[in-house]
Design a protein around this motif. Structure first.
Motif, PDB file in Angstrom:
ATOM      1  N   GLU A 190       0.865  -1.080  -0.283  1.00  0.00           N
ATOM      2  CA  GLU A 190      -0.034   0.037   0.146  1.00  0.00           C
ATOM      3  C   GLU A 190       0.941   1.155  -0.238  1.00  0.00           C
ATOM      4  O   GLU A 190       0.444   2.384  -0.686  1.00  0.00           O
ATOM      5  N   PHE A 191       2.086   1.247   0.800  1.00  0.00           N
ATOM      6  CA  PHE A 191       2.884   2.357   0.650  1.00  0.00           C
ATOM      7  C   PHE A 191       3.376   2.616  -0.620  1.00  0.00           C
ATOM      8  O   PHE A 191       3.395   3.851  -0.961  1.00  0.00           O
ATOM      9  N   THR A 192       3.665   1.720  -1.507  1.00  0.00           N
ATOM     10  CA  THR A 192       4.220   1.906  -2.966  1.00  0.00           C
ATOM     11  C   THR A 192       3.130   2.380  -3.959  1.00  0.00           C
ATOM     12  O   THR A 192       3.646   3.146  -4.647  1.00  0.00           O
ATOM     13  N   THR A 193       2.074   2.215  -3.428  1.00  0.00           N
ATOM     14  CA  THR A 193       1.049   2.703  -4.412  1.00  0.00           C
ATOM     15  C   THR A 193       1.114   4.369  -4.595  1.00  0.00           C
ATOM     16  O   THR A 193       1.057   4.668  -5.858  1.00  0.00           O
ATOM     17  N   ASN A 194       1.222   5.045  -3.566  1.00  0.00           N
ATOM     18  CA  ASN A 194       1.538   6.436  -3.931  1.00  0.00           C
ATOM     19  C   ASN A 194       2.873   7.218  -3.521  1.00  0.00           C
ATOM     20  O   ASN A 194       2.871   8.353  -3.648  1.00  0.00           O
ATOM     21  N   ALA A 195       3.727   6.248  -3.367  1.00  0.00           N
ATOM     22  CA  ALA A 195       4.762   6.781  -2.784  1.00  0.00           C
ATOM     23  C   ALA A 195       5.843   7.407  -3.842  1.00  0.00           C
ATOM     24  O   ALA A 195       5.686   7.050  -4.929  1.00  0.00           O
ATOM     25  N   LYS A 196       6.450   8.614  -3.570  1.00  0.00           N
ATOM     26  CA  LYS A 196       7.418   9.379  -4.438  1.00  0.00           C
ATOM     27  C   LYS A 196       8.775   8.925  -4.178  1.00  0.00           C
ATOM     28  O   LYS A 196       8.950   8.301  -3.233  1.00  0.00           O
ATOM     29  N   PRO A 197       9.639   9.382  -5.096  1.00  0.00           N
ATOM     30  CA  PRO A 197      11.179   9.186  -4.967  1.00  0.00           C
ATOM     31  C   PRO A 197      11.655   9.628  -3.568  1.00  0.00           C
ATOM     32  O   PRO A 197      12.352   8.763  -2.975  1.00  0.00           O
ATOM     33  N   GLY A 198      11.243  10.655  -3.297  1.00  0.00           N
ATOM     34  CA  GLY A 198      11.643  11.166  -1.885  1.00  0.00           C
ATOM     35  C   GLY A 198      11.275  10.153  -0.654  1.00  0.00           C
ATOM     36  O   GLY A 198      11.932   9.837   0.427  1.00  0.00           O
ATOM     37  N   ASP A 199      10.089   9.594  -0.912  1.00  0.00           N
ATOM     38  CA  ASP A 199       9.614   8.644   0.241  1.00  0.00           C
ATOM     39  C   ASP A 199      10.100   7.193   0.207  1.00  0.00           C
ATOM     40  O   ASP A 199      10.711   6.815   1.296  1.00  0.00           O
TER      41      ASP A 199
END
Length: 293
Positions: A190-199
């Protein structure tokens, strides 16, 4: 002409420095993001606002903006026609848009030959040899940025899930990462669904920390990352006496892990990217007609 402007714009913020024609910075300011590939209109607005604030910080009248030339090093300038589109709508007397790597190289080694590697959330490389520059990388997280904090963080999450499934051996690092997500692999996904490079990049320091403790997974990830960085440096075909400057948040963590060949070339950068933009503006606009683009 009384002043020159240097602009350093990226996906997080835009910095501006107002300088006299001899390069003395008299005002600095910061505004919002200025990645011209993802938001050209917004980038233009933030660039102008940063310039306006830099004039105010210097105690100068922003109405001088149309009489002031600018060098802009911007994320997204290495793709398509975005730089040409932006140059056409900027309010400065003369505008020259460069990549963020170009001004970083200028800041690191000045107008001389040498090389720099940006090692942060993303990665980019540039070398200058016999006055000619060559750039490598800077293609973004989805298809590039090998060795970056974002890719290190993504690799860590991948190895954590592989360890959870019993496909690869786990380690204290993968255990610690799974604990961050309440020991639930579905939360990782779920984290990877909307994670950006900085995340993703936010997890990179944890990998370096665990590698220092001998963690097998951490050292495997960093071994791959260092190999990616050195492959890019190798493609630059650096001379044995070429200064190499490492920039970005991961630079001091990478430096001791590089092979002896590249450690021997390491030099402290002369200035940062914004300083490079100012130096370039002075060289291009304030050194007489021969230096004009």
């Amino acid at each position: 002409m009384k002043f020159v402007l240097g602009i350093d714009g990226g996906g997080t913020s835009c910095r501006a420095a107002l300088a006299t024609v001899d390069g003395a910075v008299v005002g600095r300011a910061r505004s919002g993001a200025a990645n011209i590939r993802t938001d050209l209109t917004g980038a233009r607005a933030n660039i102008v606002e940063a310039a306006r604030q830099a004039f105010l910080a210097a105690g100068a009248n922003p109405e001088l903006i149309p009489r002031t030339p600018a060098i802009l090093g911007l994320a997204g300038a290495n793709v398509g026609t975005y730089r040409q589109q932006l140059e056409a709508i900027l309010p400065f007397s003369r505008s020259r848009v460069e990549t963020d790597a170009e001004i970083a190289l200028e800041g690191a080694v000045g107008p001389n030959d040498g090389a720099m590697a940006i090692l942060g959330t993303g990665t980019a490389y540039m070398a200058r040899k016999a006055g000619k520059s060559r750039a490598i990388g800077g293609w973004g997280f989805q298809v590039g940025d090998q060795g970056s904090g974002a890719r290190i963080g993504r690799d860590l999450l991948e190895q954590t899930l592989l360890a959870y499934d019993g496909i690869r051996p786990g380690s204290p690092l993968t255990d610690a990462m799974l604990a961050v997500f309440r020991n639930n692999p579905e939360d990782v996904v779920e984290f990877t669904t909307n994670a950006k490079p900085g995340d993703f990049g936010g997890f990179a320091p944890k990998v370096f920390d665990h590698a220092e403790k001998g963690d097998l997974v951490a050292n495997w990830i960093l071994g791959k990352a260092v190999a990616d960085v050195e492959a890019s440096l190798g493609a630059l075909d650096l001379a044995d006496d070429a200064p190499l400057c490492l920039l970005g948040g991961l630079a001091p963590l990478y430096a001791p892990r590089l092979s002896a060949r590249y450690q021997a070339l390491l030099k402290a950068p002369l200035d940062d990217a914004l300083g490079g933009a100012v130096q370039m503006a002075v060289r291009v606009f304030a050194s007489g007609p021969k230096a004009a683009p």
